[in-house]
Scaffold this motif. Sequence first.
Motif, PDB file in Angstrom:
ATOM      1  N   GLY A   1      61.353   5.629 -31.607  1.00 42.48           N
ATOM      2  CA  GLY A   1      60.144   6.217 -32.178  1.00 42.48           C
ATOM      3  C   GLY A   1      58.928   5.378 -31.839  1.00 42.48           C
ATOM      4  N   LYS A   2      57.840   5.670 -32.518  1.00 48.18           N
ATOM      5  CA  LYS A   2      56.614   4.909 -32.323  1.00 48.18           C
ATOM      6  C   LYS A   2      55.936   4.691 -33.657  1.00 48.18           C
ATOM      7  CE  LYS A   2      54.292   7.783 -29.641  1.00 48.18           C
ATOM      8  NZ  LYS A   2      53.151   8.374 -28.910  1.00 48.18           N
ATOM      9  N   LYS A   3      55.131   3.647 -33.723  1.00 47.43           N
ATOM     10  CA  LYS A   3      54.385   3.372 -34.947  1.00 47.43           C
ATOM     11  C   LYS A   3      53.394   4.500 -35.210  1.00 47.43           C
ATOM     12  CE  LYS A   3      52.663  -0.708 -35.444  1.00 47.43           C
ATOM     13  NZ  LYS A   3      51.930  -1.968 -35.132  1.00 47.43           N
ATOM     14  N   LEU A   4      53.191   4.807 -36.468  1.00 47.23           N
ATOM     15  CA  LEU A   4      52.251   5.861 -36.834  1.00 47.23           C
ATOM     16  C   LEU A   4      50.850   5.532 -36.311  1.00 47.23           C
ATOM     17  CD1 LEU A   4      52.095   8.534 -38.375  1.00 47.23           C
ATOM     18  CD2 LEU A   4      51.482   7.253 -40.422  1.00 47.23           C
ATOM     19  N   SER A   5      50.513   4.241 -36.292  1.00 42.19           N
ATOM     20  CA  SER A   5      49.188   3.828 -35.821  1.00 42.19           C
ATOM     21  C   SER A   5      49.009   4.063 -34.322  1.00 42.19           C
ATOM     22  CB  SER A   5      48.948   2.352 -36.146  1.00 42.19           C
ATOM     23  OG  SER A   5      49.947   1.537 -35.576  1.00 42.19           O
ATOM     24  N   ASP A   6      50.139   4.234 -33.596  1.00 41.67           N
ATOM     25  CA  ASP A   6      50.068   4.495 -32.159  1.00 41.67           C
ATOM     26  C   ASP A   6      50.131   5.976 -31.834  1.00 41.67           C
ATOM     27  OD1 ASP A   6      49.958   1.777 -31.660  1.00 41.67           O
ATOM     28  OD2 ASP A   6      52.138   1.576 -31.396  1.00 41.67           O
ATOM     29  N   ALA A   7      50.359   6.793 -32.849  1.00 41.00           N
ATOM     30  CA  ALA A   7      50.493   8.236 -32.642  1.00 41.00           C
ATOM     31  C   ALA A   7      49.119   8.896 -32.529  1.00 41.00           C
ATOM     32  CB  ALA A   7      51.296   8.855 -33.783  1.00 41.00           C
ATOM     33  N   SER A   8      49.078   9.993 -31.787  1.00 40.63           N
ATOM     34  CA  SER A   8      47.826  10.744 -31.646  1.00 40.63           C
ATOM     35  C   SER A   8      47.568  11.578 -32.895  1.00 40.63           C
ATOM     36  CB  SER A   8      47.912  11.673 -30.430  1.00 40.63           C
ATOM     37  OG  SER A   8      48.899  12.683 -30.653  1.00 40.63           O
ATOM     38  N   THR A   9      46.363  12.065 -33.022  1.00 44.63           N
ATOM     39  CA  THR A   9      46.004  12.914 -34.156  1.00 44.63           C
ATOM     40  C   THR A   9      46.891  14.156 -34.207  1.00 44.63           C
ATOM     41  OG1 THR A   9      43.709  12.159 -34.004  1.00 44.63           O
ATOM     42  CG2 THR A   9      44.121  14.158 -35.285  1.00 44.63           C
ATOM     43  N   GLU A  10      47.190  14.706 -33.028  1.00 44.50           N
ATOM     44  CA  GLU A  10      48.023  15.911 -32.965  1.00 44.50           C
ATOM     45  C   GLU A  10      49.448  15.619 -33.446  1.00 44.50           C
ATOM     46  OE1 GLU A  10      46.153  14.728 -30.503  1.00 44.50           O
ATOM     47  OE2 GLU A  10      44.537  16.232 -30.549  1.00 44.50           O
ATOM     48  N   GLU A  11      49.990  14.466 -33.051  1.00 44.81           N
ATOM     49  CA  GLU A  11      51.336  14.103 -33.468  1.00 44.81           C
ATOM     50  C   GLU A  11      51.415  13.909 -34.975  1.00 44.81           C
ATOM     51  OE1 GLU A  11      53.262  11.687 -29.721  1.00 44.81           O
ATOM     52  OE2 GLU A  11      51.608  10.738 -30.800  1.00 44.81           O
ATOM     53  N   ILE A  12      50.395  13.253 -35.541  1.00 41.36           N
ATOM     54  CA  ILE A  12      50.361  13.026 -36.992  1.00 41.36           C
ATOM     55  C   ILE A  12      50.266  14.357 -37.726  1.00 41.36           C
ATOM     56  CG2 ILE A  12      49.013  12.028 -38.872  1.00 41.36           C
ATOM     57  CD1 ILE A  12      48.233   9.777 -36.958  1.00 41.36           C
ATOM     58  N   ALA A  13      49.468  15.272 -37.187  1.00 44.12           N
ATOM     59  CA  ALA A  13      49.281  16.578 -37.830  1.00 44.12           C
ATOM     60  C   ALA A  13      50.601  17.358 -37.888  1.00 44.12           C
ATOM     61  CB  ALA A  13      48.234  17.388 -37.072  1.00 44.12           C
ATOM     62  N   ARG A  14      51.466  17.161 -36.893  1.00 52.86           N
ATOM     63  CA  ARG A  14      52.729  17.906 -36.852  1.00 52.86           C
ATOM     64  C   ARG A  14      53.709  17.446 -37.934  1.00 52.86           C
ATOM     65  NH1 ARG A  14      52.422  17.441 -31.056  1.00 52.86           N
ATOM     66  NH2 ARG A  14      54.028  15.799 -31.092  1.00 52.86           N
ATOM     67  N   VAL A  15      53.565  16.231 -38.416  1.00 53.13           N
ATOM     68  CA  VAL A  15      54.533  15.714 -39.381  1.00 53.13           C
ATOM     69  C   VAL A  15      53.962  15.541 -40.771  1.00 53.13           C
ATOM     70  CG1 VAL A  15      55.847  14.538 -37.586  1.00 53.13           C
ATOM     71  CG2 VAL A  15      54.013  13.314 -38.775  1.00 53.13           C
ATOM     72  N   THR A  16      52.719  15.968 -40.977  1.00 54.84           N
ATOM     73  CA  THR A  16      52.101  15.836 -42.303  1.00 54.84           C
ATOM     74  C   THR A  16      51.715  17.200 -42.850  1.00 54.84           C
ATOM     75  OG1 THR A  16      49.922  15.489 -41.269  1.00 54.84           O
ATOM     76  CG2 THR A  16      51.192  13.540 -41.828  1.00 54.84           C
TER      77      THR A  16
END
Length: 232
Positions: free
Chosen positions: A217-232
């Motif tokens: 996986g990757k750290k949340l701080s390294d994730a893009s806005t789009e990736e964060i939006a998919r899991v929140t």
Amino acid sequence: TTLFIRDGKIADKEIPALSRKAREDLQDLGPTFIKAGQMMSVRPDVLPQATLDELTKLQDSVEVFDTKIAVQQIERELGGPLGQFFSSISEEPVAAASLAQVYLATLQGSDEKVAIKVQRPDVLGTVSKDLYVLRRAAEVFQGLIERFAPQQRTNYVALLNEWSIGFYTELDFNNEAKNQKRLREMFIDKDIKGITVPRVYEELCTRRILVSEWIEGKKLSDASTEEIARVT
């Protein structure tokens, strides 16, 4: 370093260099102060972004200790040669923080990948000495506050004591293993989807060693806005 201060503030252009030096100094001071830096790395309400970016490096990019020492620690804690428990282990740690560093390994007799968290050598003694000095300093500071600023109600000695308790609790990886197992079982029992808590291999865990399932996986701080939006 020459500081340029205007209107009581450090010039913005000086902040990145000062932040880097602060992070390096905390790292040189050892695990107790690295832990303090980690705590401050998530306080955007207190520190500028350049400082947060530097302190964030203390979360998993601290200077490593020798892998030979780590292997000796693993063998001593598990009571046998490394090959008895793992068929392979990474030559270098994949991450290193204030109290431990982590290796990618493969369980003996299977192809299961695991993460081995190995506590830094002599960290308990180092932390104990640091906390003793900090507590004495807090007592002096508390006395000055009570004398010259009695309106200030914060009990700094009690605050440090509470932090110390948490610190010592964290130094026993058995506590982390139990909490991780409990959280995993809770999520499974409640049929919570989309969140995975790595399995803990309790038979391979001790006060100084934590072995758990390896998850890519990757750290949340390294994730893009789009990736964060998919899991929140």
